[in-house]
Write an enzyme that holds these catalytic residues in place. Structure first.
Site, PDB file in Angstrom:
ATOM      1  N   CYS A   1       5.100 -22.325   0.734  1.00 26.11           N
ATOM      2  CA  CYS A   1       4.471 -21.585   1.975  1.00 26.11           C
ATOM      3  C   CYS A   1       4.042 -22.652   2.783  1.00 26.11           C
ATOM      4  CB  CYS A   1       3.489 -20.553   1.437  1.00 26.11           C
ATOM      5  SG  CYS A   1       2.725 -19.923   2.526  1.00 26.11           S
TER       6      CYS A   1
ATOM      7  N   ARG B   1       1.719 -14.646  -0.327  1.00 29.46           N
ATOM      8  CA  ARG B   1       2.791 -15.567   0.355  1.00 29.46           C
ATOM      9  C   ARG B   1       3.493 -16.457  -0.324  1.00 29.46           C
ATOM     10  NH1 ARG B   1      -1.733 -17.094   4.752  1.00 29.46           N
ATOM     11  NH2 ARG B   1      -3.167 -16.615   2.996  1.00 29.46           N
TER      12      ARG B   1
ATOM     13  N   TYR C   1       0.733  -1.110  -0.147  1.00 30.94           N
ATOM     14  CA  TYR C   1       0.044   0.045   0.056  1.00 30.94           C
ATOM     15  C   TYR C   1       0.820   1.351  -0.052  1.00 30.94           C
ATOM     16  CZ  TYR C   1       0.475  -0.001   5.333  1.00 30.94           C
ATOM     17  OH  TYR C   1       0.858  -0.170   6.407  1.00 30.94           O
TER      18      TYR C   1
ATOM     19  N   ASP D   1      17.993 -23.019  17.602  1.00 30.86           N
ATOM     20  CA  ASP D   1      17.424 -22.831  18.966  1.00 30.86           C
ATOM     21  C   ASP D   1      18.538 -23.084  20.086  1.00 30.86           C
ATOM     22  OD1 ASP D   1      14.688 -22.160  18.501  1.00 30.86           O
ATOM     23  OD2 ASP D   1      14.603 -23.843  17.645  1.00 30.86           O
TER      24      ASP D   1
ATOM     25  N   TYR E   1     -10.553   0.816   4.304  1.00 33.55           N
ATOM     26  CA  TYR E   1      -9.877   2.121   4.322  1.00 33.55           C
ATOM     27  C   TYR E   1     -10.995   3.185   3.748  1.00 33.55           C
ATOM     28  CZ  TYR E   1      -5.695  -0.512   5.042  1.00 33.55           C
ATOM     29  OH  TYR E   1      -4.686  -1.551   5.325  1.00 33.55           O
TER      30      TYR E   1
ATOM     31  N   ARG F   1      -9.085  -3.242  -6.508  1.00 30.26           N
ATOM     32  CA  ARG F   1      -8.970  -4.229  -5.460  1.00 30.26           C
ATOM     33  C   ARG F   1     -10.427  -4.236  -4.835  1.00 30.26           C
ATOM     34  NH1 ARG F   1      -3.770  -5.479  -1.626  1.00 30.26           N
ATOM     35  NH2 ARG F   1      -3.828  -7.928  -2.377  1.00 30.26           N
TER      36      ARG F   1
END
Ligand code: ADP
Ligand code: SF4
Length: 682
Positions: free
Chosen positions: A343, A320, A64, A646, A177, A225
Site C-alpha cells: 500500500c 489498506r 459497516y 494518461d 456514530y 471497536r
C-alpha cells in the site's frame, strides 16, 4: 517450502487464536472497511471478501452494516441487515469467506444523528436532536421507547448475522456514530439513566453487548471497536475511555482498537506514518487481557511481527494493506515478502466509498473488479505463446500492461525516453510527502525483473518510424501526459492571457528540476494534491507563495482522501497566502491579475513566477502518427495498436494502472464481459 508449512521466520503470524467461541486460523485480520459496494453490489462484495480469504486473511469482516432504515447513508451504500431479505446477500459474503476456512465478521452499525436518511425518509435517532453530517435536517432525540426499539433492532440484526453464518459480530461505539454520541459528555445531555455519569453513558453500549451475547450464544464471538484515547476532551477523555475499557472488559471477546482522530487512524502516507496505534492497543490489552487487534498500515512481515512480539496486540489488523494486496498473507507464508504489493497510503480506496462508488486501489487494479470483470489479483490466464509486444512508455500504465502481458506469455519490450522507469510516479514520488508512491514503480519493476521474455530499454525515445521498424505484433502506447502551461482547464476554456510568458512554469518544469525564487503564484484549478504539494515544496524552499483557487478551500478533492484539512494546515504552517474564490485571470510582466469568482472584481498581485496547475494534455502524438500509418503498420506485421493510461485520458495514478491492467488482459484476447448488478423484475 511446503505450502502447508509457513516460513519459520514468520511462524508467529500463522498461529491460530481463540476468540471467544471461535478460532481464527492465523493472525491476519481484515478489519471492517468500506467498499462502496454494500447492499447495492452484493455479488461484487462477496467476491471481494472471498478473495481476501483466498489470499490468506484468517478473519475477514464486512463494512459497516446498518441495522435499521433509520441509519441510511444513501447515496452511499453500506451493508444492511434491515430485514430477513438482507440475509442472503450477507450469507454470500460469509460463504465466500468460509470457502477458504477463514472467519467472517460483520460490523453492526447505528448511525445516530449523522445520516440524513435520504432514501428512507425517516428521522435519524440521536442521543438528542442534532444536525445531520451535512444536510439541513436534524435527528429525533431518542426517548425510552426508541431505546427499547433500537435494542430490538440490534438484537434482530445479530440474529440475522447468525443466520447468515457469521462467526463474529461487532458492537460499534466509535467514529461519532450513535453509541459514541451516548458516550459523549458534550452530546449526551440526557437526564435519564442513559445520561450524566460515565456509567450511565455506557449503559446502552453495555446493554447492546449483553443483548448481542444473548443472541450470539456459543456460535459467534462479540467484537467491540473502541477508541482507546477517547473522543476528544469535551466528549470522552482518554482517562474516561480507559475507565470504560476496564468496565466493559469481559463483555467482548475481541477489542478492535482505534483512536478518536479518524485522520490519524487512516491518515495518508503524506501525513501519517504506519504503526502509530501500538501504544493504544497495548493499553487496551493491559486493561482487558485481550485479545486485541489494531491497524497500522503494516505492509511487511517485520512491521507485523513487531507489535505481536512486544505484546501490544494479538492480531495484525489491516484494511489498506489487504486492499493493496489481498494475497499478502499467502506471500508471507510462502517466504516471498518481496512480492508484496505494498500500500502507498494514498487513500484512493477511501475516495471510492466517499464518492459513493465501488472501491478502487492505486496499487491493486483488480480491487473491486473481482466479480465485475472477473479479475484475480495474482493470476492471469497464460494464453499466449510468445507474440511480441512493444510497450512505449514505462509509467504506471506501461509497466502494468507489460507485467500482465508478460504473465500471459507475450514477449515484451518496454521502451521509455527517460533515464529511469516509472514515468510520473518516479517524478512525483520526489515531491514532499509522496515518497511511498515510488512503490507503484518498484513493485512492478520487481515483478518484471525475473520474468523471461521481458526487456526494458531506457533513454529510448521512439517515433513512428522506430515503432514501424521494430515490427512488433502488438503495440501499446503509454506515453503519458504533461501539465498545460496555458491555464486552460475548468475555469479557463481557452488559453489565459499572458500564460505564454517565460516566467510561467508548469509542474513538469518543477519536477524536472527547475528552481524558483522570490514570489510565486500557484493557480490551482485541479483541486487534488499537485498544486498544494508544489506550494509546500516552494514555500519550504524559501519562496513567498500565494496559492489561488476558484474553489472555496484549498485542495477540495483531497476531502475524499482525508487530506484536505491536513493540507490546509500544512499550507498555513508554511506561511502560504491562500486566496480562495479567485481565478488567475491574466499574467503580465510580474503581475498576476486575480478575478473574484463571485463578484468579478479584480486585484493585482506582484509575482515573479506563475505556476498554473489546471489540466493536462495527453501525449498522444505517437499514437496518432501510428494510426495514420495503419497500412504501413500492417505491412510491418503489427496487428494491434492500442493506447493506455494518461495518453488516452489523463487521470490519477489509479486510473493509469487500471488502464494498463485492462489493456494487458484484453489485448488479443476474447471479448471481455463486464457484470452489472441491477434489480430484476419478475
Ligand atoms: P502513465 O501514467 O499513463 O503511465 P506517465 O506519464 O507516467 O504515463 O509515463 C509515460 C512515460 O512515457 C514517461 O516515462 C515518458 O518518458 C514516456 N514516453 C513518452 N513519450 C515517449 C516516446 N515517444 N518514446 C518513449 N517513451 C516515451
Ligand atoms: Fe493503499 Fe492507496 Fe490502495 Fe488504499 S488505494 S490500499 S491507500 S495503495
Amino acid at each position: 517450502m511446503s505450502a502447508d508449512t509457513p516460513d519459520p521466520r514468520y511462524a508467529a503470524l500463522f498461529e491460530p487464536l481463540r476468540i471467544g467461541p471461535v478460532t481464527a486460523p492465523n493472525r491476519f485480520y481484515q478489519v471492517p472497511h468500506c467498499t462502496g459496494m454494500g447492499h447495492r453490489h452484493p455479488r461484487a462484495l462477496a467476491a471481494l471478501r472471498g478473495t481476501k480469504a483466498a489470499g490468506g486473511w484468517g478473519t475477514v469482516c464486512t463494512e459497516y452494516c446498518s441495522i435499521h432504515p433509520s441509519s441510511d447513508v444513501s447515496p452511499h451504500s453500506s451493508a444492511t441487515l434491515w430485514d430477513d431479505d438482507d440475509v442472503a446477500a450477507l450469507a454470500a459474503v460469509a460463504d465466500a469467506v468460509h470457502a477458504h476456512a477463514s472467519l467472517a465478521g460483520v460490523e453492526l452499525w447505528a448511525g445516530g444523528s449523522g445520516p440524513p436518511n435520504l432514501l428512507t425518509r425517516t428521522p435519524a435517532l440521536g442521543v438528542r436532536s442534532m444536525p445531520a453530517w451535512a444536510d439541513p435536517v436534524q435527528s429525533r432525540a431518542m426517548d425510552r421507547d426508541d431505546i427499547r426499539e433500537l435494542r430490538s433492532w440490534h438484537r434482530a440484526a445479530v440474529r440475522r448475522a447468525r443466520a447468515a453464518g457469521f462467526d463474529l459480530v461487532y458492537v460499534y461505539p466509535c467514529h461519532g456514530y450513535l453509541l459514541a454520541q451516548f458516550l459523549s459528555r458534550a452530546h449526551n445531555t440526557r437526564t435519564d439513566e442513559y445520561g450524566g455519569s460515565l456509567e450511565n453513558r455506557l449503559r446502552l453500549l453495555r446493554e447492546l453487548l449483553a443483548d448481542a451475547r444473548d443472541e450470539a450464544g456459543d456460535r459467534m464471538a462479540i467484537a467491540i471497536r473502541f477508541c482507546a484515547d477517547g473522543h476528544g476532551e469535551a466528549h470522552l477523555s482518554a482517562d474516561e475511555a480507559h475507565d470504560a475499557v476496564g468496565q466493559l472488559a469481559g463483555l467482548a471477546d475481541l477489542w478492535d482498537v482505534t483512536v478518536g482522530d479518524y485522520e490519524h487512524e487512516m491518515g495518508s502516507s503524506r501525513f501519517t506514518p504506519g504503526g502509530t496505534l501500538e501504544e493504544h492497543a497495548a493499553r487496551v490489552r493491559a486493561l482487558t487481557g485481550g485479545p486485541v487487534v489494531t491497524v497500522g498500515r503494516f505492509t511487511s512481515p517485520e512491521a507485523m511481527l513487531g507489535p505481536l512480539r512486544r505484546g501490544a496486540q494479538d492480531l495484525v489488523g489491516a484494511a489498506r494493506p489487504s486492499i493493496a494486496d489481498p494475497y499478502l498473507p499467502a506471500k508471507i507464508r510462502a517466504g516471498r515478502p518481496e512480492d508484496i504489493r505494498e500500500c502507498i497510503g494514498c487513500n484512493i480506496c477511501y475516495a471510492g466509498d466517499d464518492r459513493a462508488v465501488p472501491i478502487r486501489c492505486t496499487q491493486n487494479p483488480t480491487m473491486g473488479e473481482e466479480w465485475r470483470r472477473g479479475w484475480h489479483p495474482e493470476t492471469v490466464p497464460h494464453d499466449n505463446g510468445g507474440d511480441s509486444v512493444l510497450v512505449v512508455g514505462a509509467g504506471p500504465a506501461g509497466l502494468e500492461a507489460a507485467l500482465v502481458l508478460a504473465r500471459r506469455g507475450f514477449t515484451v519490450t518496454v521502451a521509455d525516453a527517460a533515464r529511469e522507469a516509472g514515468g510520473r510516479v518516479g517524478r512525483e514520488s520526489r515531491l514532499p510527502g509522496l515518497g511511498e508512491w515510488a512503490r507503484v514503480r518498484d513493485y512492478r519493476l520487481g515483478q518484471l525483473r525475473p520474468l523471461a521474455g521481458v526487456s526494458i530499454h531506457l533513454d529510448s525515445r521512439l517515433n513512428a518510424d522506430d515503432v514501424l521498424e521494430f515490427g512488433a505484433r502488438h503495440v501499446v502506447v503509454a506515453t503519458g501526459a504533461r501539465w498545460r502551461r496555458d491555464g486552460q482547464g475548468r475555469t479557463h476554456a481557452r488559453p489565459a492571457p499572458g500564460f505564454g510568458h517565460a516566467r510561467v512554469v508548469t509542474p513538469d518544469d518543477i519536477m524536472d528540476g527547475k528552481r524558483l525564487d522570490g514570489a510565486v503564484t500557484v493557480f490551482d484549478d485541479d483541486h487534488y494534491y499537485m498544486a498544494p504539494v508544489l506550494a509546500e515544496k516552494l514555500a519550504g524552499g524559501g519562496c513567498v507563495v500565494t496559492y489561488v483557487t476558484p474553489a472555496a478551500r484549498p485542495g477540495g478533492w483531497l476531502a475524499h482522501t482525508l487530506e484536505q484539512e491536513p493540507t490546509h494546515r500544512a499550507l498555513l504552517a508554511l506561511g502560504v497566502t491562500i486566496v480562495t474564490g479567485h481565478r488567475v485571470a491574466a499574467f503580465d510582466r510580474g503581475v498576476a491579475t486575480l478575478a473574484c469568482e463571485v463578484l468579478g472584481g479584480e486585484r493585482r498581485v506582484a509575482t515573479d513566477w506563475l505556476l498554473p496547475v489546471t489540466a493536462r494534455e495527453p501525449l498522444d502524438e505517437l499514437y496518432h502518427a501510428l494510426r495514420s500509418r495503419r497500412d504501413e503498420l500492417e505491412a510491418a506485421g503489427t496487428a494491434t495498436l492500442v493506447r493506455a493510461g494518461d495518453c488516452d485520458a489523463p487521470g490519477i495514478i489509479a486510473t493509469a494502472v487500471h488502464s494498463g491492467h485492462r489493456v494487458g488482459r484484453e489485448l488479443a484476447a476474447a471479448a471481455a464481459t463486464v457484470g452489472r448488478e441491477r434489480p430484476r423484475i419478475g
